[in-house]
Design a protein around this motif. Structure first.
Motif, PDB file in Angstrom:
ATOM      1  N   SER A 203       0.841  -1.203   0.000  1.00 11.69           N
ATOM      2  CA  SER A 203       0.000   0.000   0.000  1.00 11.69           C
ATOM      3  C   SER A 203       0.869   1.242   0.000  1.00 11.69           C
ATOM      4  CB  SER A 203      -0.921   0.090   1.206  1.00 11.69           C
ATOM      5  OG  SER A 203      -0.965  -1.059   1.893  1.00 11.69           O
ATOM      6  N   VAL A 204       0.170   2.355  -0.267  1.00  4.68           N
ATOM      7  CA  VAL A 204       0.844   3.637  -0.402  1.00  4.68           C
ATOM      8  C   VAL A 204       0.152   4.645   0.503  1.00  4.68           C
ATOM      9  CG1 VAL A 204       1.251   5.517  -2.015  1.00  4.68           C
ATOM     10  CG2 VAL A 204       1.503   3.170  -2.795  1.00  4.68           C
ATOM     11  N   ALA A 205       0.922   5.403   1.270  1.00  2.34           N
ATOM     12  CA  ALA A 205       0.355   6.490   2.080  1.00  2.34           C
ATOM     13  C   ALA A 205       1.067   7.788   1.708  1.00  2.34           C
ATOM     14  CB  ALA A 205       0.520   6.191   3.562  1.00  2.34           C
ATOM     15  N   PRO A 206       0.372   8.676   0.984  1.00  2.67           N
ATOM     16  CA  PRO A 206       1.047   9.901   0.563  1.00  2.67           C
ATOM     17  C   PRO A 206       1.356  10.826   1.732  1.00  2.67           C
ATOM     18  CG  PRO A 206      -1.262   9.952  -0.084  1.00  2.67           C
ATOM     19  CD  PRO A 206      -1.024   8.605   0.540  1.00  2.67           C
ATOM     20  N   LEU A 207       2.495  11.480   1.671  1.00  2.00           N
ATOM     21  CA  LEU A 207       2.800  12.559   2.610  1.00  2.00           C
ATOM     22  C   LEU A 207       2.243  13.842   2.000  1.00  2.00           C
ATOM     23  CD1 LEU A 207       6.526  11.607   3.427  1.00  2.00           C
ATOM     24  CD2 LEU A 207       4.404  10.697   4.394  1.00  2.00           C
ATOM     25  N   VAL A 208       2.255  14.943   2.735  1.00  2.00           N
ATOM     26  CA  VAL A 208       1.754  16.196   2.148  1.00  2.00           C
ATOM     27  C   VAL A 208       2.721  16.624   1.026  1.00  2.00           C
ATOM     28  CG1 VAL A 208       0.386  17.043   4.089  1.00  2.00           C
ATOM     29  CG2 VAL A 208       2.851  17.489   4.054  1.00  2.00           C
ATOM     30  N   PRO A 209       2.171  17.219  -0.049  1.00  2.00           N
ATOM     31  CA  PRO A 209       3.032  17.562  -1.189  1.00  2.00           C
ATOM     32  C   PRO A 209       3.929  18.755  -0.867  1.00  2.00           C
ATOM     33  CG  PRO A 209       0.827  18.404  -1.558  1.00  2.00           C
ATOM     34  CD  PRO A 209       0.771  17.633  -0.273  1.00  2.00           C
ATOM     35  N   ALA A 210       5.023  18.866  -1.623  1.00  2.72           N
ATOM     36  CA  ALA A 210       5.962  19.973  -1.388  1.00  2.72           C
ATOM     37  C   ALA A 210       6.504  20.469  -2.724  1.00  2.72           C
ATOM     38  CB  ALA A 210       7.106  19.500  -0.501  1.00  2.72           C
ATOM     39  N   GLN A 211       7.008  21.679  -2.704  1.00  2.00           N
ATOM     40  CA  GLN A 211       7.695  22.203  -3.883  1.00  2.00           C
ATOM     41  C   GLN A 211       9.074  22.704  -3.481  1.00  2.00           C
ATOM     42  OE1 GLN A 211       6.087  25.616  -6.256  1.00  2.00           O
ATOM     43  NE2 GLN A 211       6.344  24.152  -7.943  1.00  2.00           N
ATOM     44  N   ASP A 212      10.075  22.154  -4.178  1.00  2.00           N
ATOM     45  CA  ASP A 212      11.482  22.471  -3.900  1.00  2.00           C
ATOM     46  C   ASP A 212      11.898  23.669  -4.758  1.00  2.00           C
ATOM     47  OD1 ASP A 212      14.090  22.160  -3.006  1.00  2.00           O
ATOM     48  OD2 ASP A 212      14.493  20.324  -4.107  1.00  2.00           O
ATOM     49  N   HIS A 213      13.019  24.266  -4.435  1.00  2.00           N
ATOM     50  CA  HIS A 213      13.603  25.355  -5.248  1.00  2.00           C
ATOM     51  C   HIS A 213      15.051  24.953  -5.476  1.00  2.00           C
ATOM     52  CE1 HIS A 213      10.150  27.074  -3.288  1.00  2.00           C
ATOM     53  NE2 HIS A 213      10.217  28.171  -4.014  1.00  2.00           N
ATOM     54  N   LYS A 214      15.310  24.367  -6.655  1.00  2.00           N
ATOM     55  CA  LYS A 214      16.622  23.724  -6.856  1.00  2.00           C
ATOM     56  C   LYS A 214      17.727  24.684  -7.256  1.00  2.00           C
ATOM     57  CE  LYS A 214      14.889  19.250  -7.898  1.00  2.00           C
ATOM     58  NZ  LYS A 214      15.143  18.008  -7.441  1.00  2.00           N
ATOM     59  N   ARG A 215      17.360  25.794  -7.898  1.00  2.00           N
ATOM     60  CA  ARG A 215      18.410  26.681  -8.400  1.00  2.00           C
ATOM     61  C   ARG A 215      18.933  27.565  -7.285  1.00  2.00           C
ATOM     62  NH1 ARG A 215      18.629  27.642 -13.759  1.00  2.00           N
ATOM     63  NH2 ARG A 215      17.373  26.228 -15.001  1.00  2.00           N
ATOM     64  N   ILE A 216      20.178  27.999  -7.422  1.00  2.00           N
ATOM     65  CA  ILE A 216      20.804  28.814  -6.374  1.00  2.00           C
ATOM     66  C   ILE A 216      20.219  30.227  -6.335  1.00  2.00           C
ATOM     67  CG2 ILE A 216      22.744  29.534  -7.873  1.00  2.00           C
ATOM     68  CD1 ILE A 216      23.137  28.783  -4.155  1.00  2.00           C
ATOM     69  N   GLY A 217      19.804  30.744  -7.502  1.00  2.00           N
ATOM     70  CA  GLY A 217      19.455  32.163  -7.573  1.00  2.00           C
ATOM     71  C   GLY A 217      17.961  32.440  -7.497  1.00  2.00           C
ATOM     72  N   GLU A 218      17.625  33.655  -7.075  1.00  2.00           N
ATOM     73  CA  GLU A 218      16.225  34.069  -7.017  1.00  2.00           C
ATOM     74  C   GLU A 218      15.634  34.061  -8.424  1.00  2.00           C
ATOM     75  OE1 GLU A 218      16.412  37.614  -4.604  1.00  2.00           O
ATOM     76  OE2 GLU A 218      17.183  36.356  -2.996  1.00  2.00           O
ATOM     77  N   GLY A 219      14.325  33.768  -8.523  1.00  2.00           N
ATOM     78  CA  GLY A 219      13.681  33.660  -9.829  1.00  2.00           C
ATOM     79  C   GLY A 219      14.088  32.375 -10.533  1.00  2.00           C
ATOM     80  N   ASP A 220      14.577  31.390  -9.795  1.00  2.00           N
ATOM     81  CA  ASP A 220      15.011  30.099 -10.344  1.00  2.00           C
ATOM     82  C   ASP A 220      16.064  30.273 -11.428  1.00  2.00           C
ATOM     83  OD1 ASP A 220      13.287  28.623  -8.659  1.00  2.00           O
ATOM     84  OD2 ASP A 220      11.614  29.152  -9.951  1.00  2.00           O
ATOM     85  N   THR A 221      17.139  30.941 -11.077  1.00  2.00           N
ATOM     86  CA  THR A 221      18.246  31.164 -12.012  1.00  2.00           C
ATOM     87  C   THR A 221      19.529  30.552 -11.439  1.00  2.00           C
ATOM     88  OG1 THR A 221      18.661  33.259 -10.915  1.00  2.00           O
ATOM     89  CG2 THR A 221      17.315  33.344 -12.913  1.00  2.00           C
ATOM     90  N   GLY A 222      20.501  30.383 -12.330  1.00  2.00           N
ATOM     91  CA  GLY A 222      21.811  29.880 -11.885  1.00  2.00           C
ATOM     92  C   GLY A 222      21.842  28.368 -11.762  1.00  2.00           C
ATOM     93  N   PRO A 223      22.972  27.842 -11.289  1.00  2.00           N
ATOM     94  CA  PRO A 223      23.155  26.391 -11.247  1.00  2.00           C
ATOM     95  C   PRO A 223      22.231  25.675 -10.270  1.00  2.00           C
ATOM     96  CG  PRO A 223      25.119  27.543 -10.428  1.00  2.00           C
ATOM     97  CD  PRO A 223      24.172  28.594 -10.877  1.00  2.00           C
ATOM     98  N   ASN A 224      22.045  24.373 -10.524  1.00  2.00           N
ATOM     99  CA  ASN A 224      21.260  23.526  -9.635  1.00  2.00           C
ATOM    100  C   ASN A 224      21.988  23.284  -8.318  1.00  2.00           C
ATOM    101  OD1 ASN A 224      18.715  22.607 -10.284  1.00  2.00           O
ATOM    102  ND2 ASN A 224      19.476  21.126 -11.772  1.00  2.00           N
TER     103      ASN A 224
END
Ligand code: AMP
Ligand code: GLY
Length: 425
Positions: A203-224
């Motif tokens: 069986s599967v029990a979902p956790l609450v969803p999340a959103q990550d921010h992988k890039r170093i810079g604001e506005g999702d810019t720059g390297p991962n």
């Protein structure tokens, strides 16, 4: 019960914090742990690359439960090794962890089971590579097959650069180690969601969803990076969408692994792209996410240890996960220079003032104890995490707390949650 946690990052600090709250737990041991974990648990040294060393620590400690944080020990087979010695351990076996440790395996698995993912080709020779690159339209995504700590994905604007990137993976010029296989993949556009579930293999029990921010810079810019911040809200996924992901992605994955005699027990982390043609699997991780775990566990109301034990015992279907409604957010404070080179050993101040902000927990990602002083010890240093009734309030609290903290070269993104805030405007 004594619980052993393997790992040294913010994810493991959050796990230690949540485990300590359980009524079932008398003692928490972290191996190797970090400066933050040392304040709430006993830390013992271990090399997470050395299977025998990890087994020795577990045999010495005789924990009632071991929780494996990072992917490397899983891919080395730490779960199999501890199970063989009669120890209870939460995490997938080496064979099941292939969902993360081989992207080629994961892509073929997804295709075999009709689970939505980007079109792809797995290449083992330069010839196959050339043919594959010809049929994809740029941008072309080139991925290392094996574990690459977030550095294994290259988004290439032309066929030429895609060829060069793939060759760099084959020769080892890009990651240091030569890849046996390279995955060429269709580029997907959309919002990313981290959809984590617990599973007992059935069986599967979902956790609450999340959103990550992988890039170093604001506005999702720059390297991962490994992740510069994350948030979790109930509104991140509409109920219908959540059900669809559960029935078309998470459940068929667990069912497929069981059918193939490699049942997956542990955390199945589905990295999803929400595209024009619906959610698509970008990748699987076979473990808790970092920094997702910091935000997710702050919202968990029920007992984490009880849930993890239910997975081990195959009784997840009878176990209820309860969550605090509202939102949480985690702002990662990193060392100047990260994700490139950086210096460590700088004293960190303001930790107590930060922790006094209501709803805030400061989880350490890379810190060490030097005498009485906590000093920086990694690229990502702290995950300042807050829970509140609304995302705006959770972010206010996290930013208020991070403003209390100082160390030489401290850097953090000031726009965590920007996608959600824009949507609600
Ligand atoms: P992974 O290591 O597979 O999580 O990939 C790292 C990041 O690369 C993901 O979080 C995405 O932002 C990006 N990525 C991976 N695959 C794709 C794809 N097919 N299309 C667009 N972006 C991708
Ligand atoms: N936050 C991304 C990961 O844990 O892989």
């Amino acid at each position: 019960m004594k619980v052993l946690i393997l790992g040294s990052g913010g994810r493991e600090h959050a796990l230690a914090w949540a485990v300590k709250r359980s009524e079932k737990v008398a003692e928490v041991v972290c191996a190797p742990g970090n400066g933050g974990m040392a304040e709430i648990a006993r830390c013992v040294p271990v090399d997470l690359k050395n299977l025998d060393g990890m087994v020795r620590v577990a045999l010495d400690e005789q924990p009632g439960l071991t929780i494996v944080g990072p992917e490397l020990p899983l891919s080395l087979g730490i779960v199999d090794a501890l199970q063989e010695r009669g120890l209870r351990v939460f995490g997938p076996t080496k064979a099941a962890a292939m969902l993360e440790s081989s992207k080629g395996f994961a892509k073929r698995f997804l295709q075999r089971h009709n689970i939505p993912t980007a079109n792809y080709a797995v290449c083992t020779t330069a010839d196959e590579l050339e043919k594959a690159v010809e049929i994809f339209h740029p941008p072309i995504v080139v991925k290392a097959d094996g574990l690459a700590a977030g550095k294994g994905v290259l988004i290439c604007e032309s066929r030429r650069t895609a060829m060069e990137a793939a060759q760099g993976l084959f020769t080892g010029a890009l990651l240091g180690e030569a890849e046996r296989q390279v995955v060429i993949e269709e580029f997907l556009a959309g919002d990313e969601i981290s959809f984590l579930c617990l599973s007992d293999g059935k069986s599967v029990a979902p956790l609450v969803p999340a959103q990550d921010h992988k890039r170093i810079g604001e506005g999702d810019t720059g390297p991962n990076t490994g992740g510069m911040g994350v948030y979790s809200t109930d509104t991140l996924l509409e109920p219908g969408m959540r059900e669809w992901i559960l029935h078309h992605i998470a459940e068929p994955t667990i069912q497929g692994m069981a059918e193939e005699d490699t049942p997956f027990v542990g955390v199945l982390y589905c990295g999803l792209m929400m595209t024009a043609r619906g959610p698509q699997v970008l990748e699987f991780n076979a473990r808790f996410g970092d920094p997702e775990t910091q935000a997710i566990l702050l919202r968990l109301e029920s007992d984490l240890v009880e849930a993890l034990e239910a997975c081990i015992d195959g009784r997840l279907a009878q176990t209820e996960l309860r969550w605090f409604q509202g939102a949480s957010a985690c702002v990662v404070a990193s060392s100047s220079g990260y994700p490139g080179s950086y210096k460590t050993g700088y004293p960190i101040s303001g930790l107590s003032a930060a922790a006094r902000v209501p709803g805030v927990q400061v989880f350490h990602s890379g810190s060490a104890q030097l005498g009485n002083q906590i000093v920086t010890g990694g690229g990502r240093v702290l995950g300042v995490t807050a829970v509140a009734a609304s995302l705006e309030e959770a972010l206010d609290r996290a930013y208020q707390a991070v403003a209390e903290i100082q160390f030489e070269g401290i850097y953090y993104r000031r726009d965590i949650g920007h996608r959600a805030l824009r949507r609600t405007l």
